[in-house]
Design an enzyme around this catalytic site. Sequence first.
Site, PDB file in Angstrom:
ATOM      1  N   HIS A  82       0.148  19.525 -13.546  1.00 15.71           N
ATOM      2  CA  HIS A  82      -0.101  18.262 -14.294  1.00 15.71           C
ATOM      3  C   HIS A  82      -1.019  17.382 -13.372  1.00 15.71           C
ATOM      4  CE1 HIS A  82       2.636  19.777 -17.184  1.00 15.71           C
ATOM      5  NE2 HIS A  82       2.085  19.012 -18.240  1.00 15.71           N
ATOM      6  N   CYS A 138     -17.770  22.334 -20.639  1.00 17.99           N
ATOM      7  CA  CYS A 138     -16.904  22.304 -19.308  1.00 17.99           C
ATOM      8  C   CYS A 138     -17.005  21.177 -18.335  1.00 17.99           C
ATOM      9  CB  CYS A 138     -16.894  23.608 -18.805  1.00 17.99           C
ATOM     10  SG  CYS A 138     -16.220  25.006 -19.622  1.00 17.99           S
ATOM     11  N   GLU A 160      -7.896  30.749 -16.726  1.00 21.11           N
ATOM     12  CA  GLU A 160      -7.941  29.449 -17.492  1.00 21.11           C
ATOM     13  C   GLU A 160      -7.733  29.897 -18.710  1.00 21.11           C
ATOM     14  OE1 GLU A 160     -11.890  28.263 -16.848  1.00 21.11           O
ATOM     15  OE2 GLU A 160     -11.411  26.823 -15.057  1.00 21.11           O
TER      16      GLU A 160
END
Length: 121
Positions: A72, A26, A111
């Site tokens: 985005h 991550c 997530e």
Amino acid sequence: MTYCISKEFHFSASHQLDGLPGDHPCGRLHGHNYVVSMELSALTDELDDVGFVRDYGDLRDFKVWLDDEVDHQHLNKVVGDRNPTAENLARWLFERWRGRYPELVAVRVAETPKTWAEYRR
Ligand SMILES: Nc1nc2c(c(=O)[nH]1)N=C([C@H](O)[C@H](O)COP(=O)(O)OP(=O)(O)OP(=O)(O)O)CN2
Ligand SMILES: [Zn+2]
């Protein structure tokens, strides 16, 4: 006793987490298809005349903002000084939207389908 309502919103974004060991995946640039749940609450005698905590449709402002400002995008840029973990995102969204929705009690950020973090008062 209290009533709770919740509505789910979706966005896709990239992030990169600071402070992790070098081999942590991550720490690399990657993305998620995020799911945000907004939870609003009212006491038994606080429903409006229709019987709503708040019309789900009133959350449209949040959806428009999320689509315009977060979807985005690269979250490290959007959230500013905080590491864009799920926990920090939940708090950031809660603090940003509690004024518009006083009934807001929690924001949950997922997530992945298996994980979520929540910021709750
Ligand atoms: N407490 C938190 N832990 C982690 C966060 C976070 O925001 N809060 N974020 C990440 C990563 O950004 C990402 O979400 C990966 O999570 P993870 O569950 O490890 O995803 P995987 O798909 O790789 O997990 P599998 O075990 O392979 O299903 C990490 N941790
Ligand atoms: Zn991630």
